[in-house]
Each structure stands twice: as structure tokens, then as C-alpha cells.
Scaffold this motif. Structure first.
Motif, PDB file in Angstrom:
ATOM      1  N   ASN A  14       0.806  -1.227   0.000  1.00 22.08           N
ATOM      2  CA  ASN A  14       0.000   0.000   0.000  1.00 22.08           C
ATOM      3  C   ASN A  14       0.834   1.270   0.000  1.00 22.08           C
ATOM      4  O   ASN A  14       0.294   2.369  -0.077  1.00 22.08           O
ATOM      5  N   ARG A  15       2.165   1.093   0.077  1.00 21.45           N
ATOM      6  CA  ARG A  15       3.053   2.259   0.106  1.00 21.45           C
ATOM      7  C   ARG A  15       4.122   2.176  -0.978  1.00 21.45           C
ATOM      8  O   ARG A  15       5.195   2.758  -0.831  1.00 21.45           O
ATOM      9  N   GLU A  26     -11.669  12.440  -5.241  1.00 22.48           N
ATOM     10  CA  GLU A  26     -10.740  12.876  -4.214  1.00 22.48           C
ATOM     11  C   GLU A  26     -10.689  14.388  -4.242  1.00 22.48           C
ATOM     12  O   GLU A  26     -11.215  15.024  -5.159  1.00 22.48           O
ATOM     13  N   GLN A  52      -6.891  15.939  -7.878  1.00 23.66           N
ATOM     14  CA  GLN A  52      -6.069  15.000  -8.639  1.00 23.66           C
ATOM     15  C   GLN A  52      -5.107  15.802  -9.502  1.00 23.66           C
ATOM     16  O   GLN A  52      -5.516  16.619 -10.318  1.00 23.66           O
ATOM     17  N   ARG A 103      -1.592   4.167  -8.474  1.00 23.09           N
ATOM     18  CA  ARG A 103      -1.945   5.584  -8.287  1.00 23.09           C
ATOM     19  C   ARG A 103      -0.690   6.352  -7.914  1.00 23.09           C
ATOM     20  O   ARG A 103      -0.041   6.037  -6.910  1.00 23.09           O
ATOM     21  N   ASN A 113       1.731   8.452  -6.207  1.00 23.20           N
ATOM     22  CA  ASN A 113       1.642   8.940  -4.825  1.00 23.20           C
ATOM     23  C   ASN A 113       2.876   9.730  -4.431  1.00 23.20           C
ATOM     24  O   ASN A 113       3.484   9.472  -3.391  1.00 23.20           O
ATOM     25  N   GLY A 170       3.831  10.607  -0.769  1.00 28.42           N
ATOM     26  CA  GLY A 170       3.111   9.707   0.126  1.00 28.42           C
ATOM     27  C   GLY A 170       1.675   9.505  -0.314  1.00 28.42           C
ATOM     28  O   GLY A 170       1.233  10.011  -1.334  1.00 28.42           O
ATOM     29  N   GLY A 171       0.936   8.739   0.480  1.00 29.51           N
ATOM     30  CA  GLY A 171      -0.461   8.469   0.155  1.00 29.51           C
ATOM     31  C   GLY A 171      -0.646   7.085  -0.410  1.00 29.51           C
ATOM     32  O   GLY A 171       0.306   6.315  -0.586  1.00 29.51           O
ATOM     33  N   GLU A 172      -1.895   6.736  -0.691  1.00 26.69           N
ATOM     34  CA  GLU A 172      -2.231   5.410  -1.184  1.00 26.69           C
ATOM     35  C   GLU A 172      -1.565   5.121  -2.529  1.00 26.69           C
ATOM     36  O   GLU A 172      -1.496   6.003  -3.393  1.00 26.69           O
TER      37      GLU A 172
END
Length: 268
Positions: free
Chosen positions: A131-132, A156, A159, A209, A211, A214-216
Motif C-alpha cells: 500500500n506504500r 478525491e 487530482q 496511483r 503517490n 506519500g499516500g495510497e
């Protein structure tokens, strides 16, 4: 219907999900059987070996690459070539995929395969960190794939546009992804990993996605190790399908059909 549901329903009945699972299990089983730290093997060796074997297994099950053939009859006649080098029981469990159902669809020399509107590339990641995954540290191709237009219906706060998300040096890769966006082909990622001491694996299919910061790491992902192999079926190659919508002009090297083989699989 969500994009994830659409992808799984498009890839499941054709046997592609089961084929991805089989290929991942086979590749890592052989990798970990050969792994020997006393010989000098390390995590980099595991990742590189598993990646190459995963490409090999996908070419076997999809009748692409060096296992490409020009007819179902040729596929049925080539069983020994497909089984060669597999561990005992593996070929028997290999899903039966009709020649031409999946074709090679490389992107910027990154190995890829395509079924209908869904193309998938491969990447490795650190076990437990799915997930990272820092896509912005991956290759320009993987970055540009992660920066595809977001799935329809995904909401979201903001984007980043494709051009905002990518460095100027990635412009060519971004243009390549735009070309496939325009042809309605969506590029997914098959992400694979192993914990070398416990020898437990992770294998996912999903929409990456970008990122940066950071983030999903995913819009969505599916656990392929939770996918049953399905019924192996008879050892006879089905007839090739007709032309598929959205398949024209996408493959870098159009390869079609598959030959079959003898024996070999087991999970770790």
C-alpha cells in the motif's frame, strides 16, 4: 459497476486471473527452491530471478514470447516445450488459455500482456509494503502508468494532472500512456513480493496511483493469491477467438498463440 468489478469480470471468466496466480506461484516456488544465501544469493537475486521466471510462466500459459505458435494445432503439438523446466505437478495445474486470448503488449520495453481493454505490466515491491509502493521512484514507464487518468467515478479532493505529476523528463512516457488512454486500453500492474525467511508471498493485480509525497499506492487492488486456480481442464488447446474490440494497434510486438506441454506445480 466500478472499474475493479469491470476488470475482474473481464479477466476472470477467460482464465486470466487464474493464469496470473499460477504463474506467480510457479515462479516463486522455483525461485525459493533455488535460493541459497551461502552461494551469495540476496534479496536482489530473489527479486530479479522471480521477475524473469514470472515473465517466462506468463509466456507459457498465454502462448506468447518464445512459446508463441501460429495455430491451436501447433499449440497442442508443443506440450513438451511448455512443460520443460517446470517443477513436478506444475504443468498439470496450469490453466488452459486458448491461443490468442492474451497477447504480448510491452510498453517502453517493460514486459506486458493484454486481454481485451486490459493490459498488465509487472513490478516487484518490498514485502508488506504494497500500500506504500513509491511509484514516483519507479521507472519512467511505471510512473506514467500510475499517472493514467483516474478511474471513472473516483473522487478525491484534488487530482494532479498527468503533466503536473510527472517530471519533464518523463514526457515521452506520458505521451505513450495518453495514446493508450485514447484507445480505451487501461494498464494495470501485477505486483509481486516474498518474505525470504518465512517464504510467504504477496501477489496483487490493481490500478496504480501516483503517490508523490506519500499516500495510497492504488486506486484499487485485488489479491491474486485469494483467487482459486479453477478447473485445470482437458489437455487440449481451444480454438483461437476472433478479433477483440480495442486490440488493434496496441501491441508493441504482436504475438498470438500458445504451445502446450507435459508436467509440473504446487504452492509454497
Amino acid at each position: 459497476m466500478s472499474e475493479q468489478q469491470d476488470a475482474l469480470e473481464g479477466l476472470g471468466p477467460s482464465g486470466v486471473l487464474s493464469a496470473l496466480t499460477w504463474a506467480g506461484v510457479s515462479a516463486y516456488r522455483r525461485t525459493m527452491e533455488d535460493y541459497d544465501p551461502d552461494t551469495g544469493h540476496d534479496q536482489a537475486w530473489i527479486g530479479g530471478t522471480a521477475h524473469r521466471l514470472l515473465c517466462d510462466r506468463l509466456n507459457r500459459v498465454f502462448s506468447t514470447g518464445k512459446h508463441a505458435v501460429d495455430s491451436p494445432q501447433s499449440a497442442s503439438a508443443g506440450l513438451d516445450a511448455v512443460a520443460a523446466g517446470l517443477l513436478p505437478g506444475e504443468h498439470r495445474k496450469m490453466p488452459i488459455i486458448a491461443p490468442g486470448v492474451v497477447t504480448r503488449s510491452d510498453l517502453n520495453k517493460s514486459p506486458g500482456w493484454q486481454h481485451g481493454r486490459w493490459r498488465f505490466l509487472l513490478t516487484s515491491f518490498v514485502y508488506g509494503e504494497s500500500n506504500r509502493i513509491p511509484w514516483w521512484r519507479k521507472s519512467p514507464t511505471k510512473q506514467s502508468v500510475a499517472a493514467q487518468l483516474k478511474p471513472e467515478g473516483f473522487v478525491e479532493c484534488r487530482q494532479a494532472t498527468l503533466d503536473e505529476a510527472l517530471d519533464p523528463s518523463l514526457a515521452a512516457a506520458a505521451q505513450a500512456v495518453r495514446k493508450y488512454d485514447e484507445s480505451e486500453v487501461i494498464t494495470l500492474i501485477v505486483a509481486h513480493s516474498v518474505e525470504r525467511e518465512l517464504r510467504i508471498r504477496e501477489l496483487y493485480l490493481g490500478r496504480s496511483r501516483l503517490n508523490r509525497g506519500g499516500g495510497e499506492a492504488w486506486y484499487w487492488k485485488h489479491d491474486l493469491l485469494a483467487t482459486d486456480f479453477g478447473t485445470p481442464g482437458v489437455r487440449q488447446i481451444p480454438a483461437s477467438p476472433g478479433p477483440r474490440p480495442g486490440s488493434s494497434g496496441v501491441q508493441d510486438a504482436p504475438v498470438r498463440l500458445r504451445r502446450e506441454a507435459g508436467e509440473g506445480d504446487n504452492r509454497q
